[in-house]
Enzyme design. Sequence first.
Site, mmCIF file in Angstrom:
data_model
loop_
_atom_site.group_PDB
_atom_site.id
_atom_site.type_symbol
_atom_site.label_atom_id
_atom_site.label_comp_id
_atom_site.label_asym_id
_atom_site.label_seq_id
_atom_site.Cartn_x
_atom_site.Cartn_y
_atom_site.Cartn_z
ATOM 1 N N ASP A 91 99.619 40.265 27.314
ATOM 2 C CA ASP A 91 98.614 38.987 27.396
ATOM 3 C C ASP A 91 99.241 37.799 27.352
ATOM 4 O O ASP A 91 98.567 37.134 28.222
ATOM 5 C CB ASP A 91 97.502 39.204 26.202
ATOM 6 C CG ASP A 91 96.933 40.597 25.890
ATOM 7 O OD1 ASP A 91 96.546 41.314 27.200
ATOM 8 O OD2 ASP A 91 96.650 40.974 24.828
ATOM 9 N N GLY A 105 91.159 39.362 25.977
ATOM 10 C CA GLY A 105 90.691 38.189 26.585
ATOM 11 C C GLY A 105 90.973 36.997 25.742
ATOM 12 O O GLY A 105 91.437 35.992 26.131
ATOM 13 N N ALA A 106 90.695 37.303 24.398
ATOM 14 C CA ALA A 106 90.974 36.189 23.311
ATOM 15 C C ALA A 106 92.514 35.788 23.351
ATOM 16 O O ALA A 106 92.854 34.731 23.149
ATOM 17 C CB ALA A 106 90.366 36.729 21.977
#
Length: 336
Positions: free
Chosen positions: A287, A54-55
């Site tokens: 990501d 997420g980060a």
Amino acid sequence: MSTAGTPAAEPAARCDLLVVGSANADLVIGVERRPAAGETVLGSDVRVHPGGKGANQAVAAARLGARTALLARVGDDGHGRLLLDSLRSAGASTAAVLVGGAPTGVALITVDPDGDNSIVVSPGANARLTPGDVREAADLIGAARVVSAQLEIPLETVGELVRHLPGGSRFVLNPSPPAALPAEILSACDPLVLNEHEARFVLGADGRAGADANGQAGAAGANTGGAGDRSGTAPEDRARALLELGPRSVVITLGARGALVADSRDDTCVHITSPRVEAVDTTGAGDAFTAALAWRLGRGDSLPDAARYAVRVGAAAVTAPGAQESFPTPEEVAAL
């Protein structure tokens, strides 16, 4: 920063991308080779990096210029402060990052000389991000053009997120680590973004049924006498089989070979090639790809065009060590 059990209020202006997911400290060790079962190998000094899917996505998108916010939970500890500092430095909003409840999540990462990695995650505070936290963040969710999530937070929290998506927003899901996905979540994905290993899992490789009677995809049907993965071995076959499970679109990342994009709306399947680069560390590259894809979709790009940009971002990310530290700026992407 919020230290209570609910996210802080977010400005009413729409954000380009809201990421709902994990925030971890990455503890990285270089190894000559991965240990076999019961074996000990020596590695490099430990390097500590801000990470978590997420980060990572929030930082990657913000570094590209997206107005980005993160809904997540970290511990009230040094690793949590490291993550908050990294998000703010990239320009991502931390107003919805909750603090406390458990230590910050940690990822233990080994990287071999070819740049390939193996990861074990201790969820920590990520496992305490609850459906109630999602409900409290309804205004923030409603102000996002695109909402992105992963599975390093509880699946029930992702399900609650899907139920709060407003009309007109787009939901991007990376099912990592892979898990059985309810039909409710699958049908909201536009796209479902996954690598080849995750695609095999969701489709039922290794004897897992692709979907059980309750609409679960993945491992749930392991003992149903299954025929295993019947999707074929070509990425195109897997992409079409994934569409049959309910997502509106699918993107399969293929590492150095780029990505495959499939869309149920026009029955297309497009292979997107990647620039050739020398890989140093693949940590976080997926990501970065997903963040770039989600952001460009929110800008109005078609799915193939968004994927073309995202493979360039992913390629740039593997040319430097670490996760968030390796995420490129628009100028670095253009240089490819």
